[in-house]
Design an enzyme around this catalytic site. Structure first.
Site, PDB file in Angstrom:
ATOM      1  NE  ARG A 215      -3.621   2.404   2.387  1.00  0.00           N
ATOM      2  CZ  ARG A 215      -4.042   2.932   3.403  1.00  0.00           C
ATOM      3  NH1 ARG A 215      -3.839   2.165   4.811  1.00  0.00           N
ATOM      4  NH2 ARG A 215      -5.052   3.776   3.737  1.00  0.00           N
ATOM      5  CG  HIS A 216      -0.764   4.989  -0.961  1.00  0.00           C
ATOM      6  ND1 HIS A 216      -1.110   5.827   0.044  1.00  0.00           N
ATOM      7  CD2 HIS A 216      -2.003   4.567  -1.498  1.00  0.00           C
ATOM      8  CE1 HIS A 216      -2.219   5.896   0.355  1.00  0.00           C
ATOM      9  NE2 HIS A 216      -2.930   5.225  -0.540  1.00  0.00           N
ATOM     10  CG  ASN A 222      -3.695   8.056   3.836  1.00  0.00           C
ATOM     11  OD1 ASN A 222      -2.712   7.753   3.213  1.00  0.00           O
ATOM     12  ND2 ASN A 222      -4.819   7.754   3.467  1.00  0.00           N
ATOM     13  CD  GLU A 288      -8.736   3.164  -2.901  1.00  0.00           C
ATOM     14  OE1 GLU A 288      -9.032   2.085  -3.424  1.00  0.00           O
ATOM     15  OE2 GLU A 288      -8.396   3.026  -1.622  1.00  0.00           O
ATOM     16  CG  HIS A 357      -4.891   3.367  -4.186  1.00  0.00           C
ATOM     17  ND1 HIS A 357      -4.570   4.798  -4.026  1.00  0.00           N
ATOM     18  CD2 HIS A 357      -4.700   3.309  -5.440  1.00  0.00           C
ATOM     19  CE1 HIS A 357      -4.077   5.338  -5.044  1.00  0.00           C
ATOM     20  NE2 HIS A 357      -4.214   4.347  -6.168  1.00  0.00           N
TER      21      HIS A 357
END
Length: 410
Positions: A215-216, A222, A288, A357
């Protein structure tokens, strides 16, 4: 001879023949079968002493010298395969284009008494083929050319093969395979072939040597608990990307697949810089979930300003679709298509990395874990760990591995 078999790969360049050959070879080896692949392209590159065999003109039917060298290479690999089978080998895989009946008849005549099966790889997916051609143009044999010239040369090479290609129609044992969808399109088998049931299973089964699902790193959105958007990484996210690069520095990653969004590209970039060489391929299929009218909002803002959305989504997050946007269910088809692209573009014996994502990675992971759809939106997908996946007919491995430096205070 009852346990011996010759598999003749057939098809135009960039259609997935070598990937399929390695998939067959490796899995049969795991079954305890003595198998070896005889690849004409590898032998050609080994023998290339100023012959410039990467040039498209080397493959022209009108090039007498090139044609003679290609036939010589084929004979050499046939002799190697004969010696292998005579010395106890069980399955010889002849990995080359083999697009003419004459070439296939020559191979068949070289193995009297040994059953022979022709396996042709086709691919009608234009997007995947175009991406594969671009990847092929970055191979070592084209490094003396700029990318656009390398691609032009490779396309011309394919055109020469197309001009002499003859379909599988007279061969007694033949299989036509869609290498993008991993499915059998046609098969004609006129005798009992050893290992045939196993071969059909291998062709149609997804086999993953090593897939690293990442995942990034942390983004501004976030941190603010906002959904969607194209936010960049925070300083912490950039540090996570550097930590990933350090973690994978000694692991060969030839291609990193990402979405089109900034945050996945920023995460992949430092990893690619530590690899030599490494390509980043952005696939829109891995973008995403688009949250429609809720893009850029926090979950608290949705609860306050759009309580009907929060209430409707709660009972079944998998099937819920954001107004004007997507949901897990509606992006299922595109994510699975992205996975097909990944496995078509990636050589079987190479490691795969996807930087994606949270929701997309949940979908990818669920396709291997066979999770119930109501469970998928809750699969744990942290930003300081990655999933390592291995799948073959003998085992399945799923590991959640931390890469962060535990002393960094993240």
């Amino acid at each position: 001879m009852g346990r011996k078999l010759v598999i003749v790969m057939v098809g135009l360049p960039a259609r997935g023949k070598s990937t399929m050959a390695r998939k067959l070879g490796r899995t049969l080896e795991l079954d305890g079968i003595r198998v070896r692949i005889f690849n004409n392209g590898e032998l050609r590159r080994q023998l290339d002493t100023n012959a410039n065999t990467s040039s498209s003109e080397f493959f022209s039917p009108a090039n007498v010298q090139g044609r003679e060298m290609r036939e010589q290479i084929s004979r050499m690999n046939i002799e190697k395969a004969q010696a292998f089978l005579a010395d106890g080998g069980e399955v010889a895989i002849m990995d080359a284009s083999n697009v003419t009946r004459e070439r296939r008849q020559t191979i068949a005549a070289a193995f009297p008494g040994v059953p022979l099966c022709c396996l042709e790889c086709l691919n009608a997916d234009e997007e995947a083929l175009e991406a594969n051609l671009e990847r092929k143009a970055r191979l070592k044999e084209f490094r003396h050319l700029p990318p656009e010239k390398a691609l032009e040369s490779f396309v011309k090479r394919i055109a020469y093969y197309e001009s002499i290609s003859e379909p599988l129609d007279t061969e007694p044992n033949r299989i036509l395979v869609d290498s993008f969808d991993s499915c059998i399109l046609q098969e004609q088998i006129t005798e009992v072939l050893p290992y045939y049931d196993r071969i059909r299973d291998i062709i149609t089964t997804r086999v993953v040597r090593n897939l690293f699902l990442v995942r990034h790193g942390e983004t501004v959105y976030n941190r603010e608990d906002r959904i969607g958007g194209d936010s960049e990484l925070t300083d912490k996210g950039l540090e996570q990307a550097k930590a990933l690069a350090e973690h994978f520095a000694t692991v060969r990653i030839p291609i990193i697949f990402t979405s089109n969004y900034t945050r996945t590209l920023q995460t992949a970039s430092p990893i690619a810089e530590r690899q030599d060489p490494c390509s980043i391929i952005a696939l829109p299929e891995f973008n995403e979930i688009h949250a429609g009218v809720c893009e850029g909002m926090t979950y608290e803002e949705i609860r306050q300003k759009m309580p009907h959305v929060a209430k409707a989504r709660g009972p079944n997050k998998y099937r819920y679709v954001y107004p004007g946007g997507e949901g897990y269910k509606t992006m299922e088809e595109r994510v699975h298509r992205g996975l097909k692209k990944v496995f078509f573009l990636n050589n079987y014996d190479e490691n795969i990395m996807i930087v994606g994502h949270r929701a997309v990675n949940r979908m990818i992971l669920s396709s291997f874990l066979s999770r119930q759809e109501e469970e998928i939106p809750y699969i744990y997908m942290p930003q300081d760990c990655y999933y390592h996946i291995q799948v073959d007919p003998h085992k399945r491995i799923f590991e959640l591995i931390a890469y962060r430096n535990v002393t960094s205070g993240w």
